[in-house]
Design an enzyme around this catalytic site. Structure first.
Site, mmCIF file in Angstrom:
data_model
loop_
_atom_site.group_PDB
_atom_site.id
_atom_site.type_symbol
_atom_site.label_atom_id
_atom_site.label_comp_id
_atom_site.label_asym_id
_atom_site.label_seq_id
_atom_site.Cartn_x
_atom_site.Cartn_y
_atom_site.Cartn_z
ATOM 1 C CB SER A 32 -0.975 0.007 1.227
ATOM 2 O OG SER A 32 -1.828 1.249 1.363
ATOM 3 C CG HIS A 33 0.752 4.357 -3.083
ATOM 4 N ND1 HIS A 33 0.106 3.227 -3.634
ATOM 5 C CD2 HIS A 33 1.402 5.004 -3.739
ATOM 6 C CE1 HIS A 33 0.483 3.470 -4.832
ATOM 7 N NE2 HIS A 33 1.502 4.500 -4.859
#
Length: 129
Positions: A9-10
């Protein structure tokens, strides 16, 4: 062969929250996360993905990513890890729903390919509302 999930995930908060949700339902499934740019900001890094797998005891990894831009890093890392003998499956599915579906499939003993298919099926699930 030990199989688990890797959530890319960012956002660290998104990855941790998704892991918390999936772990509540699939308690026996190992779930790794890699998130952020390494400097406290948003982003993903192929090297972090590779390091997460190498530091685990997993032999097969189902990798889910939050946004399309993470796909490039996921694919680069998966290619490097596959060359080292790891079973890597990059799944294009809704992040939370796909992770939950894959986790539940692994929890009940389904194979990595079946778990990946369950995750991908969430992409086409009918919307209610």
């Amino acid at each position: 062969m030990k199989t688990g999930l890797l959530l890319v995930s960012h956002s660290e908060a998104l990855a941790r929250g998704t892991r918390e949700l999936v772990s509540a339902m699939a308690r026996e499934v190992p779930i790794l996360i890699t998130a952020g740019d390494g400097n406290g900001g948003l982003g993903t890094r192929a090297k972090a993905i590779e390091q997460a797998v190498l530091s685990s005891d997993l032999e097969n990894v189902i990798l889910l990513f939050d946004l399309g831009s993470a796909l490039m890093n996921a694919e680069m890392a998966a290619e490097m890890l596959t060359a080292q003998g790891y079973g890597m499956t990059v799944v294009d599915a809704p992040f939370v729903e796909g992770a939950l579906a894959a986790g539940m499939a692994l929890q009940v003993g389904k194979s990595p390919s079946e778990a990946a298919a369950e995750a991908e099926a969430t992409r086409n699930s009918p919307k209610k509302g």
